[in-house]
Write a protein that holds these residues in place. Structure first.
Motif, PDB file in Angstrom:
ATOM      1  N   SER A 145       0.832  -1.203   0.000  1.00 39.16           N
ATOM      2  CA  SER A 145       0.000   0.000   0.000  1.00 39.16           C
ATOM      3  C   SER A 145       0.869   1.257   0.000  1.00 39.16           C
ATOM      4  CB  SER A 145      -0.918  -0.016   1.230  1.00 39.16           C
ATOM      5  OG  SER A 145      -1.676   1.158   1.307  1.00 39.16           O
ATOM      6  N   ARG A 146       1.960   1.227   0.775  1.00 29.76           N
ATOM      7  CA  ARG A 146       2.867   2.373   0.819  1.00 29.76           C
ATOM      8  C   ARG A 146       3.577   2.570  -0.521  1.00 29.76           C
ATOM      9  NH1 ARG A 146       6.488   1.534   6.039  1.00 29.76           N
ATOM     10  NH2 ARG A 146       7.431   3.469   5.261  1.00 29.76           N
ATOM     11  N   ILE A 147       3.895   1.460  -1.191  1.00 33.58           N
ATOM     12  CA  ILE A 147       4.515   1.564  -2.514  1.00 33.58           C
ATOM     13  C   ILE A 147       3.553   2.232  -3.495  1.00 33.58           C
ATOM     14  CG2 ILE A 147       5.187   0.204  -4.537  1.00 33.58           C
ATOM     15  CD1 ILE A 147       6.608  -1.703  -2.697  1.00 33.58           C
ATOM     16  N   GLU A 148       2.293   1.815  -3.455  1.00 33.31           N
ATOM     17  CA  GLU A 148       1.290   2.403  -4.346  1.00 33.31           C
ATOM     18  C   GLU A 148       1.147   3.893  -4.105  1.00 33.31           C
ATOM     19  OE1 GLU A 148      -2.288   0.237  -3.827  1.00 33.31           O
ATOM     20  OE2 GLU A 148      -1.517  -1.621  -4.689  1.00 33.31           O
ATOM     21  N   GLY A 199      10.416  -1.107  -2.219  1.00 33.90           N
ATOM     22  CA  GLY A 199      10.421  -2.281  -3.089  1.00 33.90           C
ATOM     23  C   GLY A 199      11.307  -3.384  -2.539  1.00 33.90           C
ATOM     24  N   ALA A 200      12.503  -3.000  -2.068  1.00 37.00           N
ATOM     25  CA  ALA A 200      13.425  -3.989  -1.504  1.00 37.00           C
ATOM     26  C   ALA A 200      12.841  -4.623  -0.248  1.00 37.00           C
ATOM     27  CB  ALA A 200      14.770  -3.325  -1.193  1.00 37.00           C
ATOM     28  N   ARG A 201      12.236  -3.768   0.623  1.00 33.17           N
ATOM     29  CA  ARG A 201      11.638  -4.304   1.862  1.00 33.17           C
ATOM     30  C   ARG A 201      10.455  -5.213   1.561  1.00 33.17           C
ATOM     31  NH1 ARG A 201      10.595   1.006   5.184  1.00 33.17           N
ATOM     32  NH2 ARG A 201       9.488  -0.436   6.565  1.00 33.17           N
ATOM     33  N   THR A 202       9.680  -4.861   0.538  1.00 31.56           N
ATOM     34  CA  THR A 202       8.547  -5.709   0.171  1.00 31.56           C
ATOM     35  C   THR A 202       9.016  -7.057  -0.363  1.00 31.56           C
ATOM     36  OG1 THR A 202       7.200  -3.765  -0.330  1.00 31.56           O
ATOM     37  CG2 THR A 202       6.473  -5.856  -1.265  1.00 31.56           C
ATOM     38  N   GLU A 257      11.756  -8.556   0.478  1.00 30.27           N
ATOM     39  CA  GLU A 257      12.219  -9.321   1.640  1.00 30.27           C
ATOM     40  C   GLU A 257      11.039  -9.865   2.440  1.00 30.27           C
ATOM     41  OE1 GLU A 257      14.671  -6.724   3.883  1.00 30.27           O
ATOM     42  OE2 GLU A 257      16.293  -6.655   2.404  1.00 30.27           O
ATOM     43  N   ALA A 258      10.025  -9.009   2.638  1.00 28.85           N
ATOM     44  CA  ALA A 258       8.848  -9.431   3.407  1.00 28.85           C
ATOM     45  C   ALA A 258       8.092 -10.544   2.685  1.00 28.85           C
ATOM     46  CB  ALA A 258       7.921  -8.237   3.648  1.00 28.85           C
ATOM     47  N   SER A 259       8.012 -10.447   1.368  1.00 27.92           N
ATOM     48  CA  SER A 259       7.324 -11.484   0.590  1.00 27.92           C
ATOM     49  C   SER A 259       8.080 -12.804   0.669  1.00 27.92           C
ATOM     50  CB  SER A 259       7.179 -11.034  -0.867  1.00 27.92           C
ATOM     51  OG  SER A 259       6.376  -9.870  -0.960  1.00 27.92           O
ATOM     52  N   ALA A 260       9.402 -12.722   0.632  1.00 26.23           N
ATOM     53  CA  ALA A 260      10.201 -13.939   0.759  1.00 26.23           C
ATOM     54  C   ALA A 260      10.001 -14.572   2.141  1.00 26.23           C
ATOM     55  CB  ALA A 260      11.681 -13.622   0.532  1.00 26.23           C
ATOM     56  N   GLU A 261       9.943 -13.726   3.191  1.00 24.48           N
ATOM     57  CA  GLU A 261       9.710 -14.242   4.537  1.00 24.48           C
ATOM     58  C   GLU A 261       8.314 -14.840   4.650  1.00 24.48           C
ATOM     59  OE1 GLU A 261      10.270 -14.913   8.739  1.00 24.48           O
ATOM     60  OE2 GLU A 261      11.524 -14.832   6.942  1.00 24.48           O
ATOM     61  N   LEU A 262       7.338 -14.208   4.004  1.00 25.10           N
ATOM     62  CA  LEU A 262       5.974 -14.743   4.015  1.00 25.10           C
ATOM     63  C   LEU A 262       5.935 -16.116   3.352  1.00 25.10           C
ATOM     64  CD1 LEU A 262       2.946 -14.484   4.525  1.00 25.10           C
ATOM     65  CD2 LEU A 262       2.766 -13.195   2.379  1.00 25.10           C
TER      66      LEU A 262
END
Length: 344
Positions: free
Chosen positions: A77-80, A150-153, A155-160
């Motif tokens: 949402s923050r990226i958007e 984008g980088a944090r997302t 990483e978060a997606s990989a952790e998810l």
């Protein structure tokens, strides 16, 4: 879960028959089959306790996935939002550049030379230059923010993805829960009606004895009697659930496990708390037992595998175990580990 009974019963014909039947129909067990009624009860308590421990692990894995999903949604949402603002400012900067190209905005030196009011032209040029610099600075900062998000997302997606895989691996816990519950139900199904009644009587006697000993210490003269507004809301929610069945992993609206009930009660009171009894014990504020008040959570057993909502007058509301339902019971009927306060 209730703690193991310490009452020693006689070996009855029914329980001897039970032991023989179990031995004859089941593979050679790792532990001896229960013989006396007390041993049967102890085995049931062990099975249900082990099921509750496994349920906590399963619920914890599920909660981690849910929290990570929320984090990924927030980052996206923050990226958007950053992309929307970046696009808007880029468009404005482009419009300004095109205007300058068309001659709508001359270089500062030309404006100064041709203007009837050189001082005003100089001010306008300075303001335009400052605006361009400010716009470019915002664009650069937004671009960097977008890249970081984008980088944090990623990483978060990989952790998810990892957590979801871990949750899938928790099927072993699910099978463990189901096995323990099935074993307990099988054991209970072999009891005669009079033995079931005696087990219930023994359980009640131990609960009453434990409660009497606890009350005899004078503890109820010390504990608080008034709940906070949030505590009253949590109690009201739990009260509305009385009579609903215990189902492992459930958090309403039709059934609950122990921490599903307490977490939903406090969510209804406006205070989200961890999903499992272990995390409630680890992350919420600890208070001395003599300082507890209605609405606090009572954590049970050394492994924090059970939790209930204290409602005052030495009583709790709890979702006890499979085959039971949400009900009011004595606070000291189980081994108390400690007390935590969600709205500290």
């Amino acid at each position: 879960m209730r703690r193991t009974l310490r009452v020693h019963g006689r070996r009855t014909a029914a329980t001897v028959t039970l032991a023989l039947a179990l031995t004859a129909t089941a593979p050679q067990p790792a532990r001896a089959e229960p013989g006396t009624l007390t041993e049967v009860h102890a085995e049931l308590e062990r099975l249900y306790h082990d099921a509750e421990v496994a349920t906590n692990k399963y619920d914890a894995a599920d909660e981690k996935v849910t929290e990570q999903e929320r984090r990924v949604r927030s980052l996206r949402s923050r990226i958007e939002a950053a992309e929307t603002r970046l696009g808007r400012l880029t468009s404005l900067a482009g419009a300004a550049a095109r205007a300058q190209y068309r001659g709508d905005s001359l270089p500062a030196e030309m404006q100064f030379a041709l203007s009837d009011n050189p001082e005003r032209a100089l001010d306008n040029a300075s303001l335009a230059r400052q605006a361009q610099q400010a716009t470019q600075g915002v664009l650069t900062a937004l671009g960097a923010t977008r890249k970081d998000l984008g980088a944090r997302t990623d990483e978060a997606s990989a952790e998810l993805k990892r957590l979801r895989a871990s949750r899938s691996a928790r099927d072993t816990e699910r099978h463990s829960i189901e096995r323990h519950i099935a074993d307990a139900k099988e054991l209970e199904s072999r009891l005669e009606k009079k033995e079931v009644a005696r087990l219930a009587a023994l359980e009640k006697k131990e609960a009453d004895d434990a409660q009497a000993a606890w009350v005899g210490t004078g503890i109820l003269d010390k504990v608080g009697t008034a709940a906070t507004p949030a505590g009253r809301k949590a109690i009201a929610f739990a009260t509305r659930q009385l009579g609903k069945p215990y189902v492992w992993g459930a958090e309403g609206p039709d059934s609950f496990d122990c921490s599903g009930l307490t977490s939903q009660a406090w969510l209804a009171a406006g205070h989200p708390i961890p999903r499992t009894s272990e995390e409630q014990w680890r992350r919420l504020k600890h208070v001395p037992i003599e300082a507890m008040r209605p609405g606090d959570l009572v954590i049970y057993f050394a492994d924090a595998s059970h939790v209930a909502l204290y409602i005052g007058d030495g009583k709790i509301i709890q979702a006890p175990r499979p085959g039971r339902w949400v009900y009011v019971s004595p606070a000291a009927s189980m081994e108390i580990l400690g007390v935590v306060r969600p709205d500290a």
